[in-house]
Design an enzyme around this catalytic site. Structure first.
Site, PDB file in Angstrom:
ATOM      1  N   HIS A   1       4.742  12.145  10.683  1.00 26.92           N
ATOM      2  CA  HIS A   1       3.984  11.958  11.925  1.00 26.92           C
ATOM      3  C   HIS A   1       4.602  10.857  12.779  1.00 26.92           C
ATOM      4  O   HIS A   1       4.881  11.051  13.969  1.00 26.92           O
ATOM      5  CB  HIS A   1       2.533  11.635  11.574  1.00 26.92           C
ATOM      6  CG  HIS A   1       1.677  11.337  12.757  1.00 26.92           C
ATOM      7  ND1 HIS A   1       0.796  10.271  12.785  1.00 26.92           N
ATOM      8  CD2 HIS A   1       1.559  11.950  13.963  1.00 26.92           C
ATOM      9  CE1 HIS A   1       0.179  10.259  13.957  1.00 26.92           C
ATOM     10  NE2 HIS A   1       0.615  11.258  14.681  1.00 26.92           N
TER      11      HIS A   1
ATOM     12  N   HIS B   1       2.320  10.822   6.730  1.00 32.04           N
ATOM     13  CA  HIS B   1       2.395   9.574   7.502  1.00 32.04           C
ATOM     14  C   HIS B   1       3.799   9.379   8.081  1.00 32.04           C
ATOM     15  O   HIS B   1       3.949   9.091   9.284  1.00 32.04           O
ATOM     16  CB  HIS B   1       2.023   8.392   6.601  1.00 32.04           C
ATOM     17  CG  HIS B   1       2.137   7.062   7.274  1.00 32.04           C
ATOM     18  ND1 HIS B   1       1.122   6.502   8.005  1.00 32.04           N
ATOM     19  CD2 HIS B   1       3.174   6.182   7.347  1.00 32.04           C
ATOM     20  CE1 HIS B   1       1.506   5.329   8.491  1.00 32.04           C
ATOM     21  NE2 HIS B   1       2.754   5.120   8.109  1.00 32.04           N
TER      22      HIS B   1
ATOM     23  N   LYS C   1       0.855  -1.184   0.000  1.00 33.66           N
ATOM     24  CA  LYS C   1       0.000   0.000   0.000  1.00 33.66           C
ATOM     25  C   LYS C   1       0.902   1.248   0.000  1.00 33.66           C
ATOM     26  O   LYS C   1       0.823   2.093   0.897  1.00 33.66           O
ATOM     27  CB  LYS C   1      -0.903  -0.005   1.246  1.00 33.66           C
ATOM     28  CG  LYS C   1      -1.805  -1.219   1.362  1.00 33.66           C
ATOM     29  CD  LYS C   1      -2.978  -1.129   0.413  1.00 33.66           C
ATOM     30  CE  LYS C   1      -3.957  -2.274   0.641  1.00 33.66           C
ATOM     31  NZ  LYS C   1      -5.126  -2.190  -0.264  1.00 33.66           N
TER      32      LYS C   1
ATOM     33  N   TYR D   1     -11.348   1.706  14.455  1.00 31.73           N
ATOM     34  CA  TYR D   1     -11.799   1.822  13.058  1.00 31.73           C
ATOM     35  C   TYR D   1     -10.988   0.887  12.160  1.00 31.73           C
ATOM     36  O   TYR D   1     -11.548   0.109  11.376  1.00 31.73           O
ATOM     37  CB  TYR D   1     -11.655   3.273  12.584  1.00 31.73           C
ATOM     38  CG  TYR D   1     -11.969   3.458  11.118  1.00 31.73           C
ATOM     39  CD1 TYR D   1     -13.253   3.788  10.699  1.00 31.73           C
ATOM     40  CD2 TYR D   1     -10.981   3.282  10.150  1.00 31.73           C
ATOM     41  CE1 TYR D   1     -13.546   3.933   9.350  1.00 31.73           C
ATOM     42  CE2 TYR D   1     -11.266   3.426   8.804  1.00 31.73           C
ATOM     43  CZ  TYR D   1     -12.548   3.761   8.409  1.00 31.73           C
ATOM     44  OH  TYR D   1     -12.828   3.897   7.076  1.00 31.73           O
TER      45      TYR D   1
END
Length: 291
Positions: free
Chosen positions: A147, A144, A136, A184
């Site tokens: 962070h 990303h 991915k 989630y």
């Protein structure tokens, strides 16, 4: 160059006199090298991982992802609960709370929870590893990587120098948001049939933006009222929150506004093409009727 290195070393040695003794001797805390090696290893993984997987099939890790994400949700809830309950008992202020180097049970509960929060940032490197193994690569955005790599470094600073006081509030809020986020992702890894229950992804980003804006406001407020909390930490927090607001704000615009407009445009074009196709068929049919 030798003089510059010596001055940096002297400055670092001076900062060591300001460290919080309560976290001394804890895993990964005393020396900066484990954290620096961790960040370096993470960036090396980001660089080499996609190259390693280039000619390989993506791995199916759904079961592992369910376990990992739900375990991270549980860990973040534990951190949130430990920080929130101790802060309430100590009547911590959300606007300004000095970092007191005291060893009471409630203060130590906060210090230990802040260490777990720091350690959880190391565990979160697995998010990126799973993206790489599943190929991915579109998920490996600058946001990303920035962070994940910086959070581990910044919270080493937090647990070593200011592991309580106003440090607790951002950790409380962020750990709670991570409970929602990992829940989630854990549910989404179960399978496509869960998608109907996962309509709230957009709101996670909104909550994160609110979190960053709130932390920035509290940081500026701490500077305004001259809060008895390390000034360098206040400035660092403000600068860090500005970077997150810019990056997450751009992500929100691209993901939920620009992408929505693009889908609406494609849908409109598709509808127009369908109408034109129907008209052409009618013309053909009418032509045959006249023959």
């Amino acid at each position: 160059m030798a003089s510059l290195v010596r001055r940096i070393q002297d400055y670092y040695n001076w900062t060591l006199t300001l460290t919080d003794p309560r976290s001394k001797g804890w895993l990964l805390v005393d020396s900066p090298w484990p954290t620096l090696f961790g960040i370096s290893g993470y960036l090396l993984m980001v660089w080499l991982g996609p190259k390693f997987m280039k000619n390989r099939k993506p791995l199916k890790l759904n079961k592992l992802l369910v376990v990992y994400n739900l375990a991270m949700a549980v860990l973040n809830f534990y951190i949130f609960w430990q920080l929130a309950t101790a802060s309430l008992r100590l009547n911590y202020s959300i606007f300004c709370e000095p970092c007191r180097q005291v060893w009471t049970p409630n203060e130590m509960q906060i210090v230990k929870a802040v260490w777990w929060y720091y350690f959880s940032k190391l565990l979160e490197f697995s998010d990126t590893l799973f993206f790489i193994l599943r190929k991915k690569d579109n998920q490996l955005s600058f946001l990303h990587i920035y962070h994940h790599s910086t959070m581990f470094g910044f919270w080493w600073i937090g647990v070593k120098w200011v592991p309580s006081g106003s440090t607790a509030m951002p950790a409380i809020v962020n750990s709670f948001i991570h409970v929602l986020m990992y829940t989630y992702y854990g549910l989404s890894a179960i399978g496509p049939h869960m998608n109907k229950y996962l309509w709230w992804k957009r709101y996670l980003t909104i909550i994160q933006l609110i979190q960053f804006a709130g932390a920035l406001i509290l940081g500026f407020n701490g500077l305004r009222i001259d809060c008895d909390f390390p000034l360098w930490m206040q400035y660092t927090l403000c600068g860090y929150m500005v970077s997150f607001l810019v990056l997450f704000g751009r992500f929100y615009v691209n993901e939920y506004i620009e992408d929505h407009k693009k889908r609406q445009k494609e849908k409109l074009l598709s509808n127009n093409n369908n109408v034109d196709t129907i008209k052409n068929k009618n013309v053909t049919l009418n032509g045959k009727k006249h023959e």
